[in-house]
Each structure stands twice: as structure tokens, then as C-alpha cells.
Write a protein that holds these residues in place. Structure first.
Motif, PDB file in Angstrom:
ATOM      1  N   GLY A  36       0.825  -1.171  -0.029  1.00  0.00           N
ATOM      2  CA  GLY A  36      -0.018  -0.116   0.026  1.00  0.00           C
ATOM      3  C   GLY A  36       0.886   1.244  -0.148  1.00  0.00           C
ATOM      4  N   LEU A  37       0.185   2.439  -0.241  1.00  0.00           N
ATOM      5  CA  LEU A  37       0.716   3.756  -0.413  1.00  0.00           C
ATOM      6  C   LEU A  37      -0.095   4.636   0.218  1.00  0.00           C
ATOM      7  N   ARG A  38       0.430   5.626   1.242  1.00  0.00           N
ATOM      8  CA  ARG A  38      -0.553   6.745   1.722  1.00  0.00           C
ATOM      9  C   ARG A  38       0.408   7.939   1.469  1.00  0.00           C
ATOM     10  N   ARG A  47       4.294  13.892   3.615  1.00  0.00           N
ATOM     11  CA  ARG A  47       4.763  12.363   4.194  1.00  0.00           C
ATOM     12  C   ARG A  47       4.171  11.377   3.263  1.00  0.00           C
ATOM     13  N   ILE A  48       4.984  10.397   2.815  1.00  0.00           N
ATOM     14  CA  ILE A  48       4.800   9.519   1.754  1.00  0.00           C
ATOM     15  C   ILE A  48       4.877   8.089   2.763  1.00  0.00           C
ATOM     16  N   VAL A  49       4.060   7.181   2.717  1.00  0.00           N
ATOM     17  CA  VAL A  49       4.340   6.060   3.748  1.00  0.00           C
ATOM     18  C   VAL A  49       4.060   4.784   2.722  1.00  0.00           C
ATOM     19  N   PHE A  50       4.953   3.785   2.645  1.00  0.00           N
ATOM     20  CA  PHE A  50       4.924   2.571   1.868  1.00  0.00           C
ATOM     21  C   PHE A  50       4.683   1.605   2.885  1.00  0.00           C
ATOM     22  N   ASP A  51       3.702   0.814   2.700  1.00  0.00           N
ATOM     23  CA  ASP A  51       3.226  -0.238   3.720  1.00  0.00           C
ATOM     24  C   ASP A  51       3.825  -1.801   2.942  1.00  0.00           C
ATOM     25  N   LEU A  52       4.518  -2.291   3.646  1.00  0.00           N
ATOM     26  CA  LEU A  52       5.362  -3.432   3.224  1.00  0.00           C
ATOM     27  C   LEU A  52       5.012  -4.615   3.997  1.00  0.00           C
ATOM     28  N   SER A 131       5.400  -3.314   8.792  1.00  0.00           N
ATOM     29  CA  SER A 131       6.510  -2.611   8.360  1.00  0.00           C
ATOM     30  C   SER A 131       6.257  -1.625   7.309  1.00  0.00           C
ATOM     31  N   ARG A 132       6.869  -0.466   7.437  1.00  0.00           N
ATOM     32  CA  ARG A 132       6.659   0.690   6.584  1.00  0.00           C
ATOM     33  C   ARG A 132       8.123   1.490   6.198  1.00  0.00           C
ATOM     34  N   LEU A 133       8.191   2.117   4.967  1.00  0.00           N
ATOM     35  CA  LEU A 133       8.904   3.042   4.747  1.00  0.00           C
ATOM     36  C   LEU A 133       8.402   4.263   4.539  1.00  0.00           C
ATOM     37  N   VAL A 134       9.120   5.401   5.214  1.00  0.00           N
ATOM     38  CA  VAL A 134       8.521   6.733   5.403  1.00  0.00           C
ATOM     39  C   VAL A 134       9.238   7.746   4.719  1.00  0.00           C
TER      40      VAL A 134
END
Length: 444
Positions: A36-38, A47-52, A131-134
Motif C-alpha cells: 500500500g501507499l499513503r 509524508r509518503i508511507v509505503f506499507d510493506l 512494516s513501513r518505509l517513510v
């Protein structure tokens, strides 16, 4: 016929086994997935958040002409389509994929509208998130017009920085009925800001105005850019059981304050942004003893002021709600680390308690909380007038004499002469009594 049938069956079975093995091999290579991506736009950042599915293994770099941020997710595959994912953000024009050097990786490209200060970091699973990458994109020129224009007149507004806790992908605590702390705190903060802005001589600065996240480090920095005189962070407490309830007010612990003080002194040439003339002296002087003395005085004044304001808040809160802690509590809190701005964190109740949660979602109770905090602000600055403030000039300040106070002590506290104090109160001697109320003139 039977032999040929068996031979054909064996051939088909072998093909299926090979295909199954290949599938397992591909899955093994793609150890991670982008699920996902928010995107959370804010006034001064995005802020961009990648859900992993797992902790990311990544590398990123920037490109110019045009501005782009490229992120390689190693051993990863994307389960989402990036097309049309950006709608209302002014910093990102497009998010797309590109061909990576490693075929087992996914390359994501953020096409940017300008050159931004970029921060990229992973976040471990917590609460409802995995887990996320911000990715944080911060405007490089973010000094507001309000900050530039502050103090331009002969008298200035008292500035109150208000922080609504959490926000964006950080919901804060979640109540039994599903209430999000980030929503409750924002509603209370907005009501408090409205009350403050309706008071001539006061001005509220909302550090978070919508559903986005502001890092703890940036909160005091933004408050300082607006030349805030007071910093209020609003939260709702939570516990693992529903029993605890009530409000409390937190201030920075002495240990954390001393740690921040040591860091500031060590890096004072580039990090000292203290308000007033002392800040420049601390920053530029080669005399370490002078720098330490001035900074320590500022820190001690800030801690004392924070505690005093916290007592004012508790006094007002106990009129409308139960108190969880009857005195200000010192904790190590990153959001309260500014050594130059009196700061408190207000826990307005326990969102994990059913009754508190119900009250925290009530507009009427939110207004009561906001009014209590506002009254505390007004009372605090009435007892601690600021030099050059419009509020001080336009408001008659009164002081009730307590045990141990003398006329000279009161005069020193409010920065006026004993003679001026006697004149405005029609006093013929220096004798005052406990319980006597004095009018306090504007600072000379």
C-alpha cells in the motif's frame, strides 16, 4: 496403451512440479511486497508511507532536471498500481515505477515539483500498521509570514503554539469504541485556538491543522519560528486496562532537560536558536563559561515557567474533570525538549476508559477542556506579564499577596519600581499584608 498413459501422466506431473518449483523460486526471490501507499500533505511538508509485508531493504537517491527521488526496494515486488495515486499534493507531481538494475527489485520514482529536504527511514510494525518505509519532503524555505511580521509593532501578541498529538498514519491510542486519539486532540486544539484568537493580545499557532504527522523534532522548531511564548501539546492517555481515568499535565524531566542542555551547549554555534539577545550571545561567544551560565539560566527559567503553567492548567481541569495526577509530572518527552519555550503536555483523559472516551468525543466536553486550558493561559500571563506584549498594555493586572512576599519582591517580579507600585495603589508605606490585592502597572 496403459504404458503410454502412464508415460503421459508422468510427463504432465513433472511439468507441474517444475512450474511449482519455479513459482516457489520467484516467491523466494521476492522476499518483500509493497502492499500500500499513503500520502499525507501538510502545510510545510509531505509524508509518503509505503506499507510493506516485511522490513524493507532499500536504497534511495535524488536526480535533478527534473527533480526526482528514486527508491529501490530490493528483493521486493509491488502489489499496487501507482497510476493516479497523487491528487491534491503540491510537492509530488507523479509516482511511478521504473526499470531497476536488479530484476528482483522494484524501483519507485517520485517526480517532484521542487528541490526539497528529503528524509527516508523505516518504521517497525505497531498497532494496526505493519512494516513501513517513510519519506518526508520538507520545504526548504518555510519561515511563515506570521513569524516575519511578528513584533513589527510597538506592542506584540502573546503567541501560543498548540500541538494536536499524533496525526496522519499515526492514530495515537485507539479507544474501546474505536476512537482515534489524533482526531480527539485535533478537535480540542482547534477549539482552544479559537478561544485564544478571540482574546485581543493573544494569538494561537496550530502546529498541526489537519490529519498529517509532524515529527517531534519539528514541533518545537516550528513553534520557535513563530516566536511562541508558550508551547501546549494536547493528548489523550491510554492504558492496557480500562480502569485508569482522568486528566494529567506533564512537563519535561530534569534529566531530559539537562541532556538537551548539554547537547545544545556542545553544538551552540549551529543549533542555538534561543529567543532574545541571550540567544545570539550564547551562539557567538567564545567564552564557554558565559555560554553555559546564560543557557543554564534560560533552561532553569523555562523549566520553572513550565511547571508554574502546568499548575494553572491542573487548577482549571479539576473543575471540569477527574484528575489522574494532582501535580505536574516530569517525564522524558521528546516533544517538550525546547530549552527556551515553557512547554507542557496535557493528557485530557484516558481514551482507554469507556467514560473518558465518551466525554472526549463529546463536543461539549471538548469545549470545556479547551476553555479550562484557555483560562489557565490567561491566568498564567496575568501573573507573568511579558515585556512589550499588547496584553500587558491593555489589561489591568492584579496580584494577591501571599506569605513571604514584600513590596520589593512583587516589584522585582513584575519589573516595575517600588515607587510606581506604591503610587498606582495609593500606598503611603512599604507595608503590605497577606491577602491584599495590588494593581500592577505596565512594566517600565
Amino acid at each position: 496403451m496403459i504404458k503410454n498413459y502412464k508415460s503421459g501422466f508422468s510427463y504432465t506431473l513433472n511439468r507441474l512440479l517444475i512450474l511449482f518449483t519455479l513459482c516457489l523460486s520467484i516467491q523466494a526471490h521476492a522476499a518483500n511486497s509493497i502492499k500500500g501507499l499513503r500520502v499525507w500533505p501538510a502545510p510545510e511538508s509531505t509524508r509518503i508511507v509505503f506499507d510493506l509485508s516485511k522490513k524493507p531493504d532499500y536504497k534511495y537517491f535524488s536526480l535533478s532536471s527534473p527533480q526526482r527521488l528514486v527508491i529501490d526496494f530490493y528483493d521486493s515486488k509491488s502489489l499496487i498500481a501507482f497510476k493516479n495515486i497523487i491528487k491534491d499534493d503540491r510537492r509530488i507531481t507523479k509516482i511511478r515505477t521504473s526499470k531497476p538494475k536488479n530484476t528482483q527489485s522494484t524501483r519507485v520514482v517520485l517526480e517532484l515539483a521542487d528541490n526539497y529536504q528529503v528524509t527516508v527511514f523505516p518504521l517497525a510494525p505497531t498497532g494496526q500498521y505493519g512494516s513501513r518505509l517513510v519519506v518526508d519532503l520538507h520545504d526548504k524555505k518555510n519561515v511563515s509570514k506570521a513569524a516575519k511580521n511578528n513584533n513589527t509593532g510597538t506592542k506584540r501578541d502573546i503567541v501560543i503554539a498548540i500541538v494536536a498529538g499524533h496525526g496522519g498514519e499515526d492514530p495515537g491510542s485507539i479507544g474501546f469504541r474505536g476512537s482515534y486519539e489524533k482526531r480527539v486532540t485535533l478537535k480540542i486544539a482547534k477549539k482552544l485556538a479559537a478561544l485564544i484568537n478571540n482574546h485581543r493580545g493573544m494569538k494561537a499557532v496550530m502546529i498541526r491543522q489537519g490529519d498529517y504527522y509532524v515529527t517531534h523534532d519539528r514541533k518545537p522548531k516550528l513553534a520557535r519560528k513563530h516566536k511562541a511564548d508558550l508551547f501546549i501539546s494536547i493528548h489523550a492517555d491510554a492504558y492496557t486496562t480500562p480502569q485508569p481515568s482522568g486528566a494529567s499535565v506533564l512537563v519535561q524531566s530534569s534529566r531530559r532537560a539537562n541532556s538537551e542542555f548539554a547537547r545544545l551547549i556542545a553544538n551552540r554555534q549551529k543549533e542555538s536558536e534561543l529567543l532574545g539577545g541571550a540567544g545570539e550571545t550564547i551562539k557567538k561567544t567564545n567564552d564557554n563559561n558565559l555560554a553555559i551560565t546564560l543557557a543554564d539560566m534560560k533552561k532553569e527559567h523555562t523549566m520553572k515557567s513550565s511547571y508554574e503553567f502546568a499548575t494553572h492548567v491542573l487548577k482549571q481541569l479539576k473543575k471540569i474533570t477527574k484528575l489522574h495526577k494532582k501535580k505536574p509530572e516530569g517525564l522524558s518527552l521528546a516533544v517538550l525538549k525546547a530549552p527556551d519555550i515553557p512547554s507542557v503536555l496535557i493528557e485530557t483523559g484516558f481514551i482507554s476508559n469507556p467514560n473518558d472516551e465518551k466525554n472526549l468525543n463529546s463536543a461539549a466536553h471538548q469545549q470545556k477542556l479547551a476553555k479550562a486550558i484557555y483560562t489557565a493561559v490567561d491566568n498564567y500571563f496575568s501573573r507573568n506579564p511579558l515585556e512589550g506584549a499588547l496584553l500587558t498594555a491593555n489589561k489591568v493586572i492584579e496580584h494577591k499577596i501571599t506569605r513571604g512576599e514584600s513590596l520589593s519582591v512583587v516589584a522585582h517580579r513584575y519589573k516595575v519600581s517600588v515607587g510606581h507600585l506604591k503610587k498606582i495603589n495609593n500606598l503611603t508605606s512599604n507595608t503590605i499584608r497577606i491577602g491584599q490585592t495590588l494593581k500592577i502597572p505596565q512594566a517600565e
